[in-house]
Design a protein around this motif. Sequence first.
Motif, short mmCIF file in Angstrom:
data_model
loop_
_atom_site.label_atom_id
_atom_site.label_comp_id
_atom_site.label_asym_id
_atom_site.label_seq_id
_atom_site.Cartn_x
_atom_site.Cartn_y
_atom_site.Cartn_z
N ASP A 58 7.95 -43.68 -73.71
CA ASP A 58 7.18 -44.89 -73.95
C ASP A 58 6.55 -44.86 -75.33
O ASP A 58 6.39 -43.80 -75.93
N PHE A 59 6.20 -46.03 -75.83
CA PHE A 59 5.51 -46.13 -77.11
C PHE A 59 4.52 -47.27 -77.04
O PHE A 59 4.61 -48.17 -76.21
N ARG A 60 3.52 -47.21 -77.94
CA ARG A 60 2.50 -48.25 -78.04
C ARG A 60 1.99 -48.27 -79.47
O ARG A 60 1.59 -47.23 -80.00
N LEU A 61 2.02 -49.44 -80.08
CA LEU A 61 1.53 -49.60 -81.44
C LEU A 61 0.47 -50.69 -81.47
O LEU A 61 0.66 -51.75 -80.89
N ASP A 62 -0.63 -50.43 -82.12
CA ASP A 62 -1.71 -51.39 -82.29
C ASP A 62 -1.71 -51.81 -83.76
O ASP A 62 -1.90 -50.98 -84.64
N VAL A 63 -1.44 -53.08 -84.01
CA VAL A 63 -1.36 -53.61 -85.37
C VAL A 63 -2.59 -54.48 -85.61
O VAL A 63 -2.76 -55.51 -84.97
N ALA A 64 -3.46 -54.03 -86.52
CA ALA A 64 -4.69 -54.78 -86.80
C ALA A 64 -5.25 -54.39 -88.16
O ALA A 64 -5.16 -53.23 -88.56
N LYS A 65 -5.80 -55.36 -88.85
CA LYS A 65 -6.49 -55.14 -90.12
C LYS A 65 -5.63 -54.36 -91.11
O LYS A 65 -6.13 -53.48 -91.81
N GLY A 66 -4.34 -54.66 -91.14
CA GLY A 66 -3.46 -54.01 -92.10
C GLY A 66 -3.05 -52.60 -91.75
O GLY A 66 -2.42 -51.92 -92.56
N LEU A 67 -3.41 -52.13 -90.56
CA LEU A 67 -3.07 -50.77 -90.12
C LEU A 67 -2.22 -50.80 -88.86
O LEU A 67 -2.37 -51.69 -88.01
N VAL A 68 -1.36 -49.80 -88.72
CA VAL A 68 -0.57 -49.62 -87.51
C VAL A 68 -0.93 -48.24 -86.97
O VAL A 68 -0.82 -47.24 -87.68
N THR A 69 -1.42 -48.20 -85.73
CA THR A 69 -1.77 -46.93 -85.09
C THR A 69 -1.18 -46.92 -83.70
O THR A 69 -0.86 -47.96 -83.14
#
Length: 101
Positions: A58-69
């Motif tokens: 599985d994977f999960r990416l949080d894209v916000a405020k110019g960052l990917v974590t």
Amino acid sequence: MNRFTFSAALLAFSLTSPGHAKEQPMTFSHDGVKYTYTVRNISEDRRIISGTATPGTDFRLDVAKGLVTGYANGSVVSFRLKDVKVKTASASPASLVVAAR
């Protein structure tokens, strides 16, 4: 595929996909791995990309405020959105390159 390229590929597909009222699973294959994921818009400037790589995890990416974590293939991922560069080749679909750290 290294985790940065994987994350960048998902990111590019999610950023170019139109918003959906319902989260519709999307899929693509790369190097023999099938990725199935959804994109959830949290706000105007934040989205969550989550899914499964087969074979893989599985994977999960949080894209916000110019960052990917987030995480992918058991590894933590973190990079700036501006580090994602799209490269195209005439004989193949678009590929992505992210600066390695």
